[in-house]
Design a protein around this motif. Structure first.
Motif, PDB file in Angstrom:
ATOM      1  N   ALA A  52      19.130  68.332  39.493  1.00 30.44           N
ATOM      2  CA  ALA A  52      19.419  67.629  38.246  1.00 30.44           C
ATOM      3  C   ALA A  52      19.031  66.088  38.441  1.00 30.44           C
ATOM      4  N   LEU A  53      19.605  65.445  39.555  1.00 25.62           N
ATOM      5  CA  LEU A  53      19.167  64.037  39.604  1.00 25.62           C
ATOM      6  C   LEU A  53      17.597  63.770  39.602  1.00 25.62           C
ATOM      7  N   LEU A  54      16.971  64.686  40.422  1.00 25.20           N
ATOM      8  CA  LEU A  54      15.596  64.826  40.758  1.00 25.20           C
ATOM      9  C   LEU A  54      15.021  64.939  39.526  1.00 25.20           C
ATOM     10  N   LEU A  55      15.553  65.942  38.538  1.00 31.31           N
ATOM     11  CA  LEU A  55      14.845  66.166  37.301  1.00 31.31           C
ATOM     12  C   LEU A  55      15.069  64.930  36.267  1.00 31.31           C
ATOM     13  N   GLY A  56      15.854  64.073  36.549  1.00 32.57           N
ATOM     14  CA  GLY A  56      16.041  62.730  35.688  1.00 32.57           C
ATOM     15  C   GLY A  56      14.997  61.955  36.162  1.00 32.57           C
ATOM     16  N   VAL A  57      14.754  61.686  37.641  1.00 36.27           N
ATOM     17  CA  VAL A  57      13.597  60.953  37.976  1.00 36.27           C
ATOM     18  C   VAL A  57      12.226  61.355  37.396  1.00 36.27           C
ATOM     19  N   VAL A  58      12.169  62.716  37.454  1.00 32.80           N
ATOM     20  CA  VAL A  58      10.811  63.244  36.857  1.00 32.80           C
ATOM     21  C   VAL A  58      10.650  62.821  35.489  1.00 32.80           C
ATOM     22  N   ALA A  59      11.486  62.857  34.759  1.00 30.84           N
ATOM     23  CA  ALA A  59      11.613  62.499  33.277  1.00 30.84           C
ATOM     24  C   ALA A  59      11.102  60.968  33.058  1.00 30.84           C
ATOM     25  N   ILE A  60      11.604  60.329  33.881  1.00 27.13           N
ATOM     26  CA  ILE A  60      11.455  58.857  34.052  1.00 27.13           C
ATOM     27  C   ILE A  60      10.005  58.397  34.550  1.00 27.13           C
ATOM     28  N   LEU A  61       9.471  59.361  35.368  1.00 26.87           N
ATOM     29  CA  LEU A  61       7.981  59.078  35.729  1.00 26.87           C
ATOM     30  C   LEU A  61       7.182  59.315  34.900  1.00 26.87           C
ATOM     31  N   MET A  62       7.494  60.815  34.085  1.00 26.26           N
ATOM     32  CA  MET A  62       6.623  61.225  32.914  1.00 26.26           C
ATOM     33  C   MET A  62       6.559  60.203  31.923  1.00 26.26           C
ATOM     34  N   LEU A  63       7.589  59.461  31.679  1.00 23.04           N
ATOM     35  CA  LEU A  63       7.744  58.784  30.287  1.00 23.04           C
ATOM     36  C   LEU A  63       6.724  57.433  30.490  1.00 23.04           C
ATOM     37  N   VAL A  64       6.965  56.706  31.740  1.00 24.69           N
ATOM     38  CA  VAL A  64       6.221  55.626  32.361  1.00 24.69           C
ATOM     39  C   VAL A  64       4.654  56.019  32.180  1.00 24.69           C
ATOM     40  N   GLN A  65       4.453  57.106  32.836  1.00 24.67           N
ATOM     41  CA  GLN A  65       3.132  57.459  32.989  1.00 24.67           C
ATOM     42  C   GLN A  65       2.327  57.629  31.924  1.00 24.67           C
ATOM     43  N   SER A  66       2.890  58.485  30.856  1.00 28.59           N
ATOM     44  CA  SER A  66       2.334  58.915  29.783  1.00 28.59           C
ATOM     45  C   SER A  66       2.405  57.495  28.702  1.00 28.59           C
ATOM     46  N   ILE A  67       3.210  56.538  28.604  1.00 25.71           N
ATOM     47  CA  ILE A  67       3.077  55.409  27.927  1.00 25.71           C
ATOM     48  C   ILE A  67       2.006  54.320  28.418  1.00 25.71           C
ATOM     49  N   ALA A  68       1.768  54.367  29.750  1.00 20.57           N
ATOM     50  CA  ALA A  68       0.635  53.537  30.262  1.00 20.57           C
ATOM     51  C   ALA A  68      -0.590  54.201  29.905  1.00 20.57           C
ATOM     52  N   HIS A  69      -0.784  55.511  29.836  1.00 19.20           N
ATOM     53  CA  HIS A  69      -2.088  56.252  29.425  1.00 19.20           C
ATOM     54  C   HIS A  69      -2.173  56.224  28.190  1.00 19.20           C
ATOM     55  N   LEU A  70      -1.042  55.920  27.281  1.00 15.68           N
ATOM     56  CA  LEU A  70      -1.382  55.851  25.897  1.00 15.68           C
ATOM     57  C   LEU A  70      -1.838  54.528  25.466  1.00 15.68           C
ATOM     58  N   VAL A  71      -1.363  53.535  26.207  1.00 15.59           N
ATOM     59  CA  VAL A  71      -1.897  52.035  26.195  1.00 15.59           C
ATOM     60  C   VAL A  71      -3.283  52.067  26.399  1.00 15.59           C
ATOM     61  N   HIS A  72      -3.621  52.437  27.639  1.00 16.55           N
ATOM     62  CA  HIS A  72      -4.725  52.361  28.289  1.00 16.55           C
ATOM     63  C   HIS A  72      -5.395  53.730  28.595  1.00 16.55           C
ATOM     64  N   PRO A  73      -6.149  54.132  27.304  1.00 19.05           N
ATOM     65  CA  PRO A  73      -6.758  55.837  27.472  1.00 19.05           C
ATOM     66  C   PRO A  73      -7.985  55.651  28.422  1.00 19.05           C
TER      67      PRO A  73
ATOM     68  N   PHE B 255     -10.829  70.154  21.125  1.00 19.83           N
ATOM     69  CA  PHE B 255     -11.709  70.830  19.717  1.00 19.83           C
ATOM     70  C   PHE B 255     -11.452  70.047  18.711  1.00 19.83           C
ATOM     71  N   LEU B 256     -10.355  69.032  18.697  1.00 15.68           N
ATOM     72  CA  LEU B 256      -9.907  68.413  17.373  1.00 15.68           C
ATOM     73  C   LEU B 256     -10.307  66.719  17.511  1.00 15.68           C
ATOM     74  N   GLY B 257     -10.659  66.344  18.741  1.00 22.54           N
ATOM     75  CA  GLY B 257     -10.933  65.088  19.252  1.00 22.54           C
ATOM     76  C   GLY B 257      -9.912  64.102  19.010  1.00 22.54           C
ATOM     77  N   ILE B 258      -8.292  64.830  19.440  1.00 30.80           N
ATOM     78  CA  ILE B 258      -7.322  63.827  19.207  1.00 30.80           C
ATOM     79  C   ILE B 258      -6.959  63.517  20.645  1.00 30.80           C
ATOM     80  N   GLY B 259      -7.375  62.389  21.347  1.00 30.73           N
ATOM     81  CA  GLY B 259      -7.273  62.208  22.554  1.00 30.73           C
ATOM     82  C   GLY B 259      -5.834  61.689  22.758  1.00 30.73           C
ATOM     83  N   TRP B 260      -5.169  60.894  21.876  1.00 31.42           N
ATOM     84  CA  TRP B 260      -4.160  60.413  22.324  1.00 31.42           C
ATOM     85  C   TRP B 260      -2.938  61.365  22.326  1.00 31.42           C
ATOM     86  N   LEU B 261      -3.198  62.515  21.896  1.00 30.52           N
ATOM     87  CA  LEU B 261      -2.253  63.766  21.888  1.00 30.52           C
ATOM     88  C   LEU B 261      -1.994  64.147  23.342  1.00 30.52           C
ATOM     89  N   ASP B 262      -2.851  63.621  24.294  1.00 26.28           N
ATOM     90  CA  ASP B 262      -2.294  63.965  25.766  1.00 26.28           C
ATOM     91  C   ASP B 262      -1.115  63.233  26.183  1.00 26.28           C
TER      92      ASP B 262
END
Length: 333
Positions: free
Chosen positions: A101-122, A209-216
């Motif tokens: 469960a602790l590892l699962l929490g770490v995964v959630a944090i890493l996913m959040l950080v990486q996703s925000i970074a990719h949203l800011v710099h597509p 198919f919809l050109g919504i790049g920020w959806l990723d």
């Protein structure tokens, strides 16, 4: 005067029968997940897909967490006869679930950080190559979920119970508290992986198919929140067991009810209940009584509750120096 033979009173403290099928299927899931993990991480970097990369790293942590779960099963089984463990080795499995469960929490944090970074710099994403890999990843996750789900159906239900004069009541319970927290943690990891795979596929299809790049990256954030919720739930469940926080379990009130009904001239002075296996509890019960009550009689009354597998009873006589009698239903101290 000869020394009494203790053999008739000796008993096992192995309150957990184990889960061989879950152990085997968890190991299989580790191997399958590790292979797919490598494929998705390499593909994510190569094709520049944040959703696919997040799913790959997410899967890598799951491979580690599943390995922890598999290792916990092995340790619990191999150390089952080690007398250093006062109440058996079941909590090794629970500790494995807590660690996962602790590892699962770490995964959630890493996913959040990486996703925000990719949203800011597509960056450009190779959708045509990324979508098939994400679909294969989902299939792998579903296969692992099926393997681990099958482990929930494994169990033994022995309906026998026997008491020992020194304070043990042994049985195998048929009640509803048979949750394998180690298996549940492994199962949640692959289900979380499957959910992020679905989100990755939706994001990639929407971008293609919809050109919504920020959806990723947005789907990556949604997946992170979902995984964090599952991690918190599992931490709460496994942490409760590890900290012996079971005094609000239904069996506690059942013990009080038995004493109040069967022994109205007795009162509870001390009561401790904690889990020692899936749906199995140990109990220390202190009573004060004004009648010739014996521990064996108390254990006989409590034996109707098969989830009580180890019961120790202490009885003080009302009227003894410093002792004040209180009717049943009240608790002293």
């Amino acid at each position: 005067m000869s020394t009494p033979d203790p053999a008739p009173f000796l008993h096992s403290h192995q309150f957990n029968e184990g889960n061989p099928l879950a152990e085997k299927n968890t190991l299989r899931a580790v191997i399958i997940t590790a292979v797919m993990m490598v494929v998705e991480i390499v593909a994510g970097y190569t094709l520049n897909s944040m959703a696919l990369l997040a799913d790959g790293w997410h899967m890598s942590s799951h491979a580690l967490a599943l390995g922890v779960s598999a290792g916990a099963y092995v340790l619990a089984r191999r150390l089952a006869t080690d007398r250093r463990f006062a109440f058996g080795t079941w909590k090794i499995e629970v500790l494995g679930g807590y660690s996962s469960a602790l590892l699962l929490g770490v995964v959630a944090i890493l996913m959040l950080v990486q996703s925000i970074a990719h949203l800011v710099h597509p960056a450009a994403i190779h959708y045509d190559q990324a979508i098939p890999i994400a679909v294969v990843g989902l299939m792998v996750n579903l296969l692992c979920a099926w393997l681990l789900k099958d482990g929930h159906h494994h169990g033994h239900d022995h309906g026998h119970a026997h008491a020992h004069d020194h304070g043990a009541v042994h049985s195998h319970s048929g009640h509803d508290h048979h949750h394998d927290l180690n298996l549940r943690s492994a199962y949640l990891h692959v289900v979380a992986d499957a959910a992020t795979s679905v989100l990755a596929i939706l994001a990639l299809v929407g971008g293609r198919f919809l050109g919504i790049g920020w959806l990723d990256p947005v789907m990556g954030i949604v997946g992170a929140v979902l995984v964090a919720q599952w991690a918190a739930s599992l931490l709460k469940q496994s942490g409760r067991v590890l900290l012996d926080a079971d005094m609000d379990a239904p069996v506690v009130q059942e013990i009080r009810d038995v004493i109040a009904e069967k022994l109205p001239s007795s009162a509870i002075t001390d009561l401790h209940v904690w889990r020692v296996g899936k749906g199995r509890y140990a109990c220390i019960l202190g009573l004060v009584s004004d009648q010739g009550l014996t521990p064996a009689a108390v254990r006989a009354y409590l034996s109707v509750h098969e989830e009580l597998v180890h019961v120790t009873v202490e009885i003080a006589r009302a009227g003894a120096p410093g002792m004040v009698f209180v009717p049943a239903g009240n608790v002293l101290g």
